[in-house]
Design a protein around this motif. Structure first.
Motif, PDB file in Angstrom:
ATOM      1  N   CYS A 275      66.038  55.522  25.601  1.00  0.00           N
ATOM      2  CA  CYS A 275      65.247  54.313  25.838  1.00  0.00           C
ATOM      3  C   CYS A 275      64.028  54.698  26.674  1.00  0.00           C
ATOM      4  O   CYS A 275      63.818  55.871  26.951  1.00  0.00           O
ATOM      5  CB  CYS A 275      66.082  53.278  26.577  1.00  0.00           C
ATOM      6  SG  CYS A 275      66.434  53.793  28.269  1.00  0.00           S
ATOM      7  N   ALA A 277      63.539  54.498  29.704  1.00  0.00           N
ATOM      8  CA  ALA A 277      63.834  55.080  31.023  1.00  0.00           C
ATOM      9  C   ALA A 277      64.065  56.593  30.905  1.00  0.00           C
ATOM     10  O   ALA A 277      64.033  57.301  31.907  1.00  0.00           O
ATOM     11  CB  ALA A 277      65.056  54.412  31.644  1.00  0.00           C
ATOM     12  N   HIS A 282      71.295  56.538  24.612  1.00  0.00           N
ATOM     13  CA  HIS A 282      72.261  55.442  24.525  1.00  0.00           C
ATOM     14  C   HIS A 282      73.000  55.508  23.188  1.00  0.00           C
ATOM     15  O   HIS A 282      72.371  55.464  22.128  1.00  0.00           O
ATOM     16  CB  HIS A 282      71.546  54.091  24.575  1.00  0.00           C
ATOM     17  CG  HIS A 282      71.056  53.696  25.930  1.00  0.00           C
ATOM     18  ND1 HIS A 282      71.903  53.328  26.943  1.00  0.00           N
ATOM     19  CD2 HIS A 282      69.808  53.584  26.435  1.00  0.00           C
ATOM     20  CE1 HIS A 282      71.192  53.000  28.023  1.00  0.00           C
ATOM     21  NE2 HIS A 282      69.908  53.157  27.744  1.00  0.00           N
ATOM     22  N   CYS A 339      72.091  52.939  33.183  1.00  0.00           N
ATOM     23  CA  CYS A 339      70.686  53.251  32.959  1.00  0.00           C
ATOM     24  C   CYS A 339      69.826  52.166  33.609  1.00  0.00           C
ATOM     25  O   CYS A 339      70.172  50.988  33.538  1.00  0.00           O
ATOM     26  CB  CYS A 339      70.422  53.312  31.458  1.00  0.00           C
ATOM     27  SG  CYS A 339      68.722  53.735  31.048  1.00  0.00           S
ATOM     28  N   CYS A 341      67.378  50.735  32.569  1.00  0.00           N
ATOM     29  CA  CYS A 341      66.861  49.750  31.609  1.00  0.00           C
ATOM     30  C   CYS A 341      67.775  48.541  31.510  1.00  0.00           C
ATOM     31  O   CYS A 341      67.376  47.502  30.992  1.00  0.00           O
ATOM     32  CB  CYS A 341      66.696  50.390  30.226  1.00  0.00           C
ATOM     33  SG  CYS A 341      68.256  50.621  29.342  1.00  0.00           S
ATOM     34  N   ARG A 343      70.607  48.364  29.780  1.00  0.00           N
ATOM     35  CA  ARG A 343      71.536  48.421  28.642  1.00  0.00           C
ATOM     36  C   ARG A 343      72.788  49.169  29.071  1.00  0.00           C
ATOM     37  O   ARG A 343      72.697  50.194  29.746  1.00  0.00           O
ATOM     38  CB  ARG A 343      70.889  49.133  27.454  1.00  0.00           C
ATOM     39  CG  ARG A 343      69.748  48.355  26.842  1.00  0.00           C
ATOM     40  CD  ARG A 343      69.138  49.108  25.657  1.00  0.00           C
ATOM     41  NE  ARG A 343      67.910  48.465  25.208  1.00  0.00           N
ATOM     42  CZ  ARG A 343      66.714  48.723  25.727  1.00  0.00           C
ATOM     43  NH1 ARG A 343      66.578  49.633  26.676  1.00  0.00           N
ATOM     44  NH2 ARG A 343      65.653  48.071  25.291  1.00  0.00           N
TER      45      ARG A 343
HETATM   46 ZN    ZN Z   1      68.315  52.834  29.066  1.00  0.00          ZN
END
Ligand code: ZN
Length: 450
Positions: A275, A277, A282, A339, A341, A343
Motif C-alpha cells: 500500500c 505506506a 498486504h 500497517c 494505512c 488496513r
Molecule cells: Zn498498509
C-alpha cells in the motif's frame, strides 16, 4: 470513471454474467474490516470451498475420505487443514481430470490457462468466472492504493497471452478503451517499441504504470539512455517477478515516483500488494488462505520473519480447487502486525524468489540464485543472465552497455565464488541480446543442474 465507460462495463457484465465491478466494491469494503472479521470471512469461504470440493471434485472426495478429513473441522480450528497434504504441480499433472468439478453448471464456464512453468514444462489450469472476476477486481483494488481511481488512464508493459495474443481482437481493444488503458508487449521490448511507448506515455499521461520488474527495469534503462527525464506516474506497480532493491531504486529515480511491489502469479492472480505506506505487502486474505511453511513435507508453519514456502488455497476457484497449493515461491510473514494505512490485511515481507532459481554447490549446499541480483544496476551491464551449467561451471552472459571494465568482471566473479565456492569456473559471454521466455518474463539466474 466517465459515465459512458461505467455504463458500458455494466452492460458488458449484464451480458456476460461477469461481476468485476461488484467484486471490486466488495473488496474495497472488506479491506477496512477488522482482522477478526476478515479471518471470519476467510474461514467461511474456506469451509464453503472444502464442502464444495468434497461434494463435486473426485480427487478431494477420495483424499478427504482417505485421511479422514471433514470440511466442518476448519470451523472449529482452521489449522485442521494441515491434515491435508500439500498439493504440488506434479500432483496436479497426474490428477488433472479428477481435480475438475463435476458440477455441469460450473464446468460450462471454465476457461483454460497454461503457464509457462519455470521448469520448462507447461502446466494447465482451469479457472471459473468467479475466480477471474475476483482476480480482476483485486488488481484494480491494488491500483487504488496508489490513489488511482477506476477508469483513470493507466499503462501496462505486459506479456501474458491473455493481454497480448488477443491484443488485435476487437474485444480486447474495446476492453482497453472501457478500462482506459494501453499496453506494450513485454515479449518484444525493442528500442523501437519502447520509443513508441514512451511517446504514448508523454501524449496520454497515464497515472499508473504496471509491469514485470524486469520489463520495467528494461524500460527505465532505455529512458535513461535516451535522456528522457519527463516521464512520470503517480505510482508504478511491479508484479509477477521479484523486485530487487537495486532495480526498485533505479526505476523510482528514473520516473520520479514510488513503486508498489505486488506479488501475484498467473495461476492464482494477486496474492499480496504494497500500500502507500510501503511497509510490506498486504495479503488478499478474502481471496486466499495463505500458509508459509518450513518445509513441504511436514507443512509446519514458519513464524513471522522466517522465510518459508508459500502455500495457497484459493477461495474462489471452485471449478478446479487448489487446496494447499505449493506455489513454488518463498516468502515470510512480516514481523509488523499493523500497517499505518489502517488496513488489517496481514503483511507479508518481500517474497524472496522463485524456488526454481536455486543453485547447487560442489560441497552439496543449495544457494538461492538471487545472489546474482547486484548485477542489476551495475554500470556497463544492460542485461545479464547467470547460468549454472554444471557443479563446477557457471556462465555469465552480459549484454554490454558501453564500457565494462575488468574490475567489475572481477567483482562478479568474486560474488559467484562467495556464493558457490572458489573452485567454480566462471566463464563470461557477451551476446547481443538475451531472449525472454515464452511467458514474456526473463530469468536472470537459472540452473541446468538437476
Ligand atoms: Zn498498509
Amino acid at each position: 470513471m466517465s459515465a459512458w465507460r461505467r455504463l458500458l462495463l455494466k452492460g458488458y457484465q449484464v451480458v456476460t454474467g461477469r461481476r468485476v465491478l461488484d467484486r471490486l466494491d466488495e473488496l474495497n469494503r472488506t479491506q477496512w474490516w477488522s482482522r477478526a472479521d476478515l479471518l471470519a470471512l476467510q474461514r467461511r469461504k474456506l469451509h464453503h470451498l472444502l464442502s464444495y470440493a468434497y461434494r463435486y471434485v473426485p480427487y478431494y472426495r477420495r483424499l478427504f475420505d482417505r485421511v479422514g478429513f471433514r470440511p466442518e473441522a476448519v470451523l472449529d480450528d482452521v489449522a485442521a487443514l494441515r491434515r491435508l497434504p500439500i498439493l504440488t504441480k506434479a500432483t496436479i499433472r497426474a490428477n488433472f481430470d479428477a481435480l475438475l468439478t463435476t458440477e455441469s453448471r460450473r464446468r460450462a464456464h471454465l476457461s483454460q490457462l497454461t503457464t509457462g512453468g519455470s521448469t520448462g514444462r507447461p502446466l494447465v489450469f482451469m479457472q471459473d468466472n468467479d475466480f477471474r472476476d475476483y482476480v480482476t477486481a483485486d488488481l484494480h483494488r491494488h491500483l487504488g492504493w496508489a490513489g488511482w481511481q477506476f477508469g483513470q488512464i493507466h499503462a501496462y508493459i505486459w506479456g501474458t497471452n491473455f493481454e497480448v495474443a488477443l491484443a488485435q481482437s476487437l474485444r480486447t481493444r474495446l476492453m482497453d478503451w472501457v478500462l482506459n488503458r494501453f499496453v506494450t508487449n513485454a515479449y518484444v521490448l525493442t528500442d523501437e517499441s519502447m520509443a513508441a511507448f514512451a511517446a504514448e506515455v508523454r501524449r496520454r499521461r497515464p497515472r499508473l504504470l504496471f509491469g514485470y520488474a524486469s520489463s520495467l527495469y528494461h524500460f527505465a534503462q532505455f529512458a535513461r539512455r535516451q535522456g528522457f527525464d519527463d516521464l512520470t506516474f503517480d505510482g508504478i506497480f511491479s508484479s509477477a517477478e521479484v523486485l530487487y532493491p537495486a532495480q526498485r531504486q533505479f526505476i523510482e529515480e528514473t520516473f520520479h515516483c514510488r513503486m508498489f511491489n505486488r506479488y501475484g502469479t498467473r495461476d492464482l492472480g494477486g496474492v499480496a500488494c504494497e500500500c502507500d505506506a510501503h511497509t510490506g505487502l498486504h495479503a488478499s486474505i478474502e481471496n486466499n488462505y495463505i500458509e508459509i511453511v518450513r518445509d513441504l513435507e511436514s507443512g509446519e508453519p514458519a513464524p513471522p520473519g522466517e522465510t518459508g514456502h508459500i502455500v495457497v488455497t484459493n477461495l474462489n476457484n471452485h471449478g478446479m480447487p487448489f487446496i494447499r497449493y505449493s506455489i513454488e515461491d518463498m516468502g515470510a510473514w512480516s514481523t509488523r502486525d499493523r500497517c499505518p494505512c489502517g488496513r488489517e490485511l496481514p503483511l507479508m515481507a518481500v517474497v524472496e524468489g522463485r524456488r526454481v532459481d536455486m543453485f547447487r554447490t560442489p560441497d552439496g549446499r543449495t544457494v538461492w540464485g538471487g545472489f546474482a541480483s547486484p548485477l542489476f544496476g551495475m554500470p556497463g551491464v544492460r542485461r545479464f543472465q547467470v547460468v549454472q551449467k554444471s557443479l563446477d561451471l557457471v556462465v555469465v552472459r552480459i549484454v554490454r552497455d558501453g564500457e565494462l571494465d575488468a574490475e567489475r568482471l572481477a567483482t562478479i566473479e568474486r560474488t559467484i565464488h562467495t556464493a558457490l565456492g572458489e573452485q567454480v569456473t566462471v566463464r563470461f559471454e557477451y551476446p547481443d541480446e538475451i531472449p525472454v521466455l515464452d511467458s514474456g518474463k526473463y530469468r536472470y539466474a537459472l540452473s541446468e543442474v538437476e
